[in-house]
Design an enzyme around this catalytic site. Structure first.
Site, PDB file in Angstrom:
ATOM      1  N   SER A  51       0.879  -1.191   0.091  1.00 38.11           N
ATOM      2  CA  SER A  51       0.033  -0.127   0.057  1.00 38.11           C
ATOM      3  C   SER A  51       0.903   1.262  -0.036  1.00 38.11           C
ATOM      4  O   SER A  51       0.250   2.333  -0.146  1.00 38.11           O
ATOM      5  CB  SER A  51      -0.880   0.021   1.170  1.00 38.11           C
ATOM      6  OG  SER A  51      -0.269   0.314   2.372  1.00 38.11           O
ATOM      7  N   LYS A 105      -5.642   4.615   9.198  1.00 35.97           N
ATOM      8  CA  LYS A 105      -4.632   5.545   8.495  1.00 35.97           C
ATOM      9  C   LYS A 105      -5.277   6.994   8.537  1.00 35.97           C
ATOM     10  O   LYS A 105      -4.407   8.057   8.710  1.00 35.97           O
ATOM     11  CB  LYS A 105      -4.616   4.922   7.130  1.00 35.97           C
ATOM     12  CG  LYS A 105      -3.677   3.802   7.028  1.00 35.97           C
ATOM     13  CD  LYS A 105      -3.887   3.264   5.572  1.00 35.97           C
ATOM     14  CE  LYS A 105      -2.814   2.151   5.365  1.00 35.97           C
ATOM     15  NZ  LYS A 105      -3.012   1.269   3.910  1.00 35.97           N
TER      16      LYS A 105
END
Lengths: 211, 211, 211
Positions: free
Chosen positions: A107, A150
């Site tokens: 990612s 996140k």
């Protein structure tokens, strides 16, 4: 249950060219995850291209950096060919602090590509952007996990714009308002949208133009 | 319960250029941890750059030395470009005594960078400075563990100034006065502060100037 | 309980240049441990430098030989630069008999450096000196284990002078008189003291002088 794997601080008020804030996600929560790219030797017409990787990267993340490297070269070659010459002679060292924490996963793909383009163009990105997204060689941005954690980590680090894969748009829609307050979420489907968010203003100022 | 992993002695009254005292920390306490950098072959216009590492270093510490190497080159290239030429032809051997003790972790980062810069500039650092801190490629100094044990070990080795990451300032504040007595603690956030503490006087004396 | 790991004999009455007696120590006692260095190919202006290592050496001992190699080059470069040229073209093979016995540890450091210098100078060392000590890149001699067993083995092999680290001086002082009888123990803190003991007479005879 021990220390968090990442300290989650904002390391750089104004990251230099080559340094970009990504976002990581573990069972213990989210955190910022910087990517740093620098030249490991002076750039000359005789220096050989290379990409050295450090930061206890797992196999997937090492491959991810190779993909970002190939993509960054191709992206600049297509859009700013004079800047792509950089990669023909640049011995680049890409590091992911913190050095003792094993890291893996795809990612950070768009973050790594942005770090490499920032270095090649010698242009820092705006300091309040963070990003997360897997990158394919064609520049497609693929879905990631942990968007909520996140986002929380990004806000804690003073971020006001977070770039995430369009494939995660439903996750974003489901985030509680208090999490999204004060942070703009920008879904991206292709890398050129990441590029525009990070370098659009610099391009407009002429910083990517041929001298 | 066996011997301490490190002997914790002061090995050098006046360390030569390339030798810097770091600090280690294990379950058995703190100890000095020297970094030695020397040329492994004469420096000529045809010699090839290299970095050999010994001392039973684990993966994180090996990466740490690569980061220190890249950083040291970039630091000199920016501030003292005539000295950075050294690295273009220097085959360097970096060793961490004691040779039988396995070592790992990122906290010798700033010590390794200082050792390499000291070698390149052929300038020893003041003998009563020790240091601990993880280094990133951008020169940021990151948090370490065991500051108390490291401070005790530094004092035992005759150190009067200890450089530690600014992120450990709270740990320093909490140390009992008797531990801090006779030793100055200097928090550093960026490597250039380490550089100033170690080489500031030598720079003032003109030792880093171009001949 | 099986064969002793080392046969403990004196292999050479008058060791040729490149061969030096070290001392090993295991749970079964001490023994001599020779280091042999020879050229593995003729020395020409075009031969490439190399160091091949054999003798079932463990990781620490392999690193130890790299440290000795770097140190030997630096030592000659500083004190006898015309002899240091040897290493620029010498393909050296360093072997530690007996070939079937696994060996490890850093305490042959000064023995290996002496073997390499002896080869480079083409000067044997006096036949009744043995030595033990870890070596750092700066030439510091670090503490070893098993001094008593090593001393007994040295005497059994006809040695009259044993060089050991100054950091083991207390161990030496504690050895019973009957062990020390007939053998001179010489503590060394820096490699140059080893050099003087082994090559001092040869230097005085002019053997290290430039032709």
């Amino acid at each position: 249950v021990g220390n968090p794997p990442f300290s989650g601080e904002r390391l750089f008020e104004h990251p230099p060219a080559g340094v970009v804030m990504g976002l990581a996600w573990t069972a213990m929560g989210g955190s910022s995850l910087y990517i740093e790219s620098v030249l490991e030797a002076p750039l000359t017409t005789e220096s050989k291209p290379a990409l050295t990787k450090t930061g206890q990267l797992g196999d997937v993340m090492k491959e991810s950096s190779s993909i970002a490297y190939t993509y960054a070269k191709a992206h600049l070659l297509r859009h700013f060919p004079h800047l792509a010459q950089f990669f023909q002679h640049a011995a680049i060292h890409l590091h992911v602090p913190e050095g003792a924490t094993p890291k893996d996963g795809p990612s950070a793909g768009i973050t790594m590509a942005t770090s490499l383009i920032s270095l090649a163009a010698n242009t820092p990105i705006p300091p309040h952007i963070a990003m997360t997204g897997e990158l394919t060689l064609s520049g497609k941005v693929l879905k990631i996990g942990g968007l909520k954690e996140k986002t929380i980590a990004a806000k804690r680090s003073g971020i006001t714009t977070i770039l995430f894969p369009a494939a995660n748009a439903a996750d974003w829609a489901e985030l509680p308002d208090f999490v999204k307050e004060g942070i703009e979420g920008r879904p991206v489907e292709w890398y050129y949208e990441v590029f525009d968010a990070c370098f659009g203003e610099a391009v407009a100022r002429g910083e990517f133009a041929k001298n």
